[in-house]
Design a protein around this motif. Structure first.
Motif, PDB file in Angstrom:
ATOM      1  N   TYR A 180      37.280  47.781  50.240  1.00 26.02           N
ATOM      2  CA  TYR A 180      36.733  48.959  50.815  1.00 26.02           C
ATOM      3  C   TYR A 180      37.488  50.047  49.670  1.00 26.02           C
ATOM      4  O   TYR A 180      39.040  49.970  49.629  1.00 26.02           O
ATOM      5  N   SER A 181      36.710  51.281  49.503  1.00 28.37           N
ATOM      6  CA  SER A 181      37.232  52.418  49.158  1.00 28.37           C
ATOM      7  C   SER A 181      37.853  53.041  50.142  1.00 28.37           C
ATOM      8  O   SER A 181      36.705  54.549  50.266  1.00 28.37           O
ATOM      9  N   ALA A 182      38.709  54.500  49.681  1.00 30.95           N
ATOM     10  CA  ALA A 182      38.669  55.480  50.861  1.00 30.95           C
ATOM     11  C   ALA A 182      38.252  56.310  49.412  1.00 30.95           C
ATOM     12  O   ALA A 182      38.009  57.351  50.830  1.00 30.95           O
ATOM     13  N   PHE A 183      37.784  55.978  48.876  1.00 30.33           N
ATOM     14  CA  PHE A 183      37.647  57.718  47.686  1.00 30.33           C
ATOM     15  C   PHE A 183      36.046  57.685  47.927  1.00 30.33           C
ATOM     16  O   PHE A 183      36.020  58.956  47.087  1.00 30.33           O
ATOM     17  N   ASP A 184      35.279  56.784  47.879  1.00 26.55           N
ATOM     18  CA  ASP A 184      33.903  57.463  48.749  1.00 26.55           C
ATOM     19  C   ASP A 184      33.160  56.733  50.418  1.00 26.55           C
ATOM     20  O   ASP A 184      32.396  56.513  50.225  1.00 26.55           O
ATOM     21  N   LYS A 185      34.447  55.527  50.387  1.00 26.79           N
ATOM     22  CA  LYS A 185      34.555  55.284  52.149  1.00 26.79           C
ATOM     23  C   LYS A 185      33.356  54.332  52.021  1.00 26.79           C
ATOM     24  O   LYS A 185      32.253  54.010  53.044  1.00 26.79           O
ATOM     25  N   SER A 186      33.015  53.077  51.609  1.00 30.78           N
ATOM     26  CA  SER A 186      32.274  52.898  50.925  1.00 30.78           C
ATOM     27  C   SER A 186      33.662  50.350  50.803  1.00 30.78           C
ATOM     28  O   SER A 186      34.574  51.110  50.089  1.00 30.78           O
ATOM     29  N   VAL A 187      32.490  49.616  50.584  1.00 37.09           N
ATOM     30  CA  VAL A 187      33.100  48.652  50.562  1.00 37.09           C
ATOM     31  C   VAL A 187      32.454  48.273  49.099  1.00 37.09           C
ATOM     32  O   VAL A 187      31.427  48.077  49.458  1.00 37.09           O
ATOM     33  N   HIS A 188      32.516  47.279  48.570  1.00 34.02           N
ATOM     34  CA  HIS A 188      32.421  47.108  47.054  1.00 34.02           C
ATOM     35  C   HIS A 188      33.112  46.264  46.318  1.00 34.02           C
ATOM     36  O   HIS A 188      34.016  45.795  46.833  1.00 34.02           O
ATOM     37  N   ASN A 189      31.850  45.333  46.112  1.00 30.64           N
ATOM     38  CA  ASN A 189      32.523  44.106  44.949  1.00 30.64           C
ATOM     39  C   ASN A 189      33.644  44.355  44.164  1.00 30.64           C
ATOM     40  O   ASN A 189      32.974  44.957  43.082  1.00 30.64           O
ATOM     41  N   ASP A 190      34.951  43.520  43.676  1.00 33.45           N
ATOM     42  CA  ASP A 190      35.139  43.674  42.395  1.00 33.45           C
ATOM     43  C   ASP A 190      35.148  43.463  41.173  1.00 33.45           C
ATOM     44  O   ASP A 190      35.602  43.572  40.596  1.00 33.45           O
ATOM     45  N   ASN A 191      34.109  42.500  41.356  1.00 31.68           N
ATOM     46  CA  ASN A 191      33.381  42.068  40.275  1.00 31.68           C
ATOM     47  C   ASN A 191      34.347  41.067  39.245  1.00 31.68           C
ATOM     48  O   ASN A 191      34.461  41.329  38.268  1.00 31.68           O
ATOM     49  N   GLY A 192      35.152  40.165  40.234  1.00 28.86           N
ATOM     50  CA  GLY A 192      36.282  39.767  38.894  1.00 28.86           C
ATOM     51  C   GLY A 192      37.481  40.271  38.965  1.00 28.86           C
ATOM     52  O   GLY A 192      38.120  39.541  38.408  1.00 28.86           O
TER      53      GLY A 192
END
Length: 746
Positions: A309-321
């Motif tokens: 979870y990134s508070a920088f855009d308030k979204s959950v992301h895949n970290d792509n490894g």
């Protein structure tokens, strides 16, 4: 890395570490491993401001806890912590085991306690009035408590959230707590025995319920008096409750506290064994490894099963490894903390810089972060020194990140974002003035601030910002050179001399100027500038910022009047009186503790100052001063850290200086040699090579370098190139009790 190869490598490190320690001959006492020398209580009582915290965590991991109390001297614990979401933060959830009348239940129980024992990977405490024994073991995103009840009475487990929601699903407690900036932390907590009943605690009264939401949300698990021991496993997440459960199941389910402590101990030993030391006293080894342990507290990896979870855009992301890291106060950490990681954990540093690139892409503006935290970038302090981490890492072989994107983000952070400290606003009037005149204008005492981009709770700090931005622009010019951007490189190289615009040739200090180019007069370099000298400097007075030209020390020497005058002024820094009583001095300059004259050991802008003698032909004075500072201000006791340690920002200085060298200018792939404290230091590099420093006869008395060789060849200058370390090899220095004033001046 192939698992078998990785395992073989860890075993090799452990064997080498053991052999290295064994060679010390420790008089039949049990051979200590590096983690045994860590004292998390070192510095827990501050000299004035923020102390260190005895943090239980695994290296750079998301889950951190420490006993919650007013300060170290407090006689009460405030419940049991479950997760600390930021450096210096308080626990997001609290767990309170309790035996007693139901009308005595509280969301947070304050305990009298005794027999506290704490290591980086374990915690144990006896809650004496409650007669409850508590033991704790930690993993990366999960942990376990074992709680033993001694009273013959019903037992309760109280879980509280300061602002969130809790739910009992018949098997486990789960919930969330709001932190800040649309960020939540989630928990999934499972006891090994089911309770007889579940209640909510609201306004001091119990009511049967399995859910509660809002301020001080609190659920109570009620157990019969036959329950004497409970084991509790839990996981945390910044994504959701299901991920918290998955983290728990992956890391700690089926494991006892003892097993987790054993695993944690091994993990810490593997990390700390990347630097082995021989010689020195037990206290000196404790200070060294405790300082190294502190360097793993931040930043933290918040990737969870390939997502974050990134508070920088308030979204959950895949970290792509690629693991995602945050919670890094770069103003403090760029000077020594990041450079230390480049040496001992290059791949992790690559992932951290890659995380900074991602943050920049995720924020509303494509600007490099300055104070990235779990809750986003707080844009604290002055200048944008994250740019230094980019060029320093890149020039030392940290390459697995997008340098082009990093450059554009850094450039935006310096040219598009305001230079006003503690502000994330776009550039405005103050910045236009800087671009035209090459300095930030100062206000006269009593003159009202009218620039909207200056934070309402701050000052414009014109000298600190001008000097810091000059260095940042030098870093930009160096990245531009690496990328072949000749026009940008020339532009920022010219701007990197802007510090000259505030140099007062009469006083040889950096002196604030008004908008018309006149020096603010009258002026006192110790006390002008109000609280923390922030009207003109930042946390430190003019005596500290006098030396804040890391990127062009030869030019500073020339402007000071040459080497002899430069050394004379350096000497004055260490001998000049406070100018007031301690009460009066620290009432205005509370961040400037750890004083030797006007030099402050307690704040990061001072860390490079003792090494400046090397640049002016008197390295023996660097050797003398460094030993004095380390011995007096960093000790194996409760007040053994002189100021705000900042999660590794200051401790990295101790690690470097004890080894015998220091990165005065991040961005230049080299180090300034000081005075090695230990007879032998072995750095195990990620490329499989080792670099050894042998300081023959090193001791408290033998602090001065008599001669040196690097890989068998005479070394006559007090400099060590990064490549010499990366290639593996050996630095041998002969130490003695009196200065060899001719060494290091060729």
């Amino acid at each position: 890395m192939i698992p078998i190869l990785k395992k073989a490598m860890l075993i090799s490190i452990a064997i080498l570490s053991y052999s290295f320690a064994r060679s010390e001959g420790m008089n039949n006492e049990r051979v200590k491993q590096p983690v045994d020398f860590v004292n998390p209580y070192m510095g827990n009582i501050s000299h004035l401001l923020v102390p260190t915290f005895p943090t239980i965590h695994l290296p750079n991991s998301m889950l951190r806890v420490y006993p919650e109390r007013g300060d170290y001297t407090s006689v009460q614990l405030h419940a049991l912590p479950l997760v600390v979401t930021s450096h210096r933060g308080s626990s997001a959830f609290r767990l309170s085991p309790f035996q007693g009348a139901e009308n005595q239940l509280r969301p947070v129980v304050n305990y009298s306690y005794d027999q506290e024992k704490l290591t980086p990977y374990s915690y144990s405490v006896y809650l004496d009035e409650q007669q409850i024994q508590v033991d704790y073991g930690v993993s990366h995103q999960s942990a376990a408590y074992e709680i033993e009840f001694e009273k013959d009475a019903p037992s309760h487990l109280i879980l509280s959230s300061g602002n969130g929601a809790l739910n009992w699903d018949g098997k486990a407690l789960s919930g969330y707590q709001w932190i800040a900036n649309h960020t939540k932390v989630f928990i999934y907590l499972m006891p090994d025995e089911q309770p007889a009943g579940v209640s909510k605690l609201e306004d001091g009264k119990l009511a049967e319920s399995t859910t509660m939401e809002g301020r001080n949300a609190c659920l109570v698990l009620n157990y019969p008096k036959e329950t004497k021991k409970l084991t509790i496993h839990y996981g945390i997440s910044f994504i959701d409750e299901n991920q918290a459960k998955a983290n728990m199941e992956r890391e700690v389910v089926g494991k006892s506290v003892v097993e987790l402590q054993k695993e944690g101990r091994e993990i810490w030993n593997n990390e700390l064994s990347k630097i082995s030391i021989k010689g020195g006293t037990t206290d000196e080894r404790t200070v060294f490894y405790t300082s190294l342990y502190r360097c793993y507290e931040r930043p933290v990896c918040i990737s969870e099963d390939g997502r974050y979870y990134s508070a920088f855009d308030k979204s959950v992301h895949n970290d792509n490894g690629r693991p995602f890291y945050t919670d890094d106060w770069i103003w403090d950490s760029y000077r020594a903390h990041h450079p230390l990681r480049v040496l001992v954990d290059k791949k992790k540093e690559e992932d951290i810089l890659n995380s900074f690139v991602r943050m920049s892409e995720q924020m509303d503006n494509f600007w490099w972060p300055t104070f990235p935290e779990i809750t986003g970038d707080s844009r604290r302090m002055n200048s944008n020194h994250g740019v230094a981490t980019v060029i320093d890492g890149y020039r030392k072989g940290v390459r697995n990140f997008d340098l082009e994107k990093a450059y554009e983000a850094c450039k935006g952070a310096i040219t598009e974002k305001t230079l006003a400290p503690w502000s994330g606003k776009p550039a405005g009037e103050l910045d236009e003035f800087y671009k035209e005149h090459g300095y930030i204008p100062a206000l006269y005492p009593g003159e009202k601030e009218t620039i909207p981009e200056v934070s309402s709770g701050e000052k414009r700090q014109p000298v600190a910002v001008t000097l810091g931005t000059s260095y940042d622009e030098w870093c930009l010019s160096q990245i531009a050179e690496e990328l072949g951007k000749k026009e940008d490189a020339a532009f920022f190289k010219k701007a990197s001399y802007n510090y000259r615009n505030l140099f007062n040739e009469k006083t040889r200090f950096f002196h604030p100027k008004d908008k018309d180019g006149k020096f603010i007069e009258p002026f006192d370099y110790k006390f002008s500038g109000g609280m923390g000298a922030r009207d003109y400097y930042g946390e430190n007075n003019g005596w500290t910022y006098r030396w804040d030209v890391q990127h062009n020390i030869p030019d500073l020497i020339a402007w000071m009047g040459g080497e002899a005058q430069f050394v004379k002024e350096l000497d004055r820094t260490f001998t000049e009186s406070l100018g007031r009583s301690k009460y009066g001095f620290y009432a205005q300059l509370p961040d400037q503790t750890g004083n030797v004259g006007q030099f402050t050991m307690a704040n990061e802008p001072s860390l490079h100052i003792p090494y400046l003698y090397n640049y002016a032909g008197q390295p023996w004075k660097t050797q003398k001063v460094i030993r004095k500072l380390i011995k007096e201000w960093f000790r194996n006791d409760l007040m053994g850290v002189p100021g705000d340690e900042d999660g590794g920002g200051m401790s990295a200085f101790v690690v470097f200086s004890a080894m015998g060298f220091y990165p005065v200018t991040p961005g230049i792939p080299g180090y300034s040699i000081g005075s090695p404290m230990f007879k032998r230091v072995l750095l195990r590099l990620e490329n499989g090579k080792t670099f050894e420093i042998e300081a023959k006869n090193a001791s408290d008395e033998n602090k001065y370098i008599q001669s040196a060789t690097l890989n068998g060849k005479k070394l006559s200058t007090p400099w060590l190139l990064h490549q010499a370390i990366e290639n593996g090899g050996k630095l041998v220095v002969e130490m003695g009790p009196k200065a060899n004033r001719s060494w290091g001046v060729e």
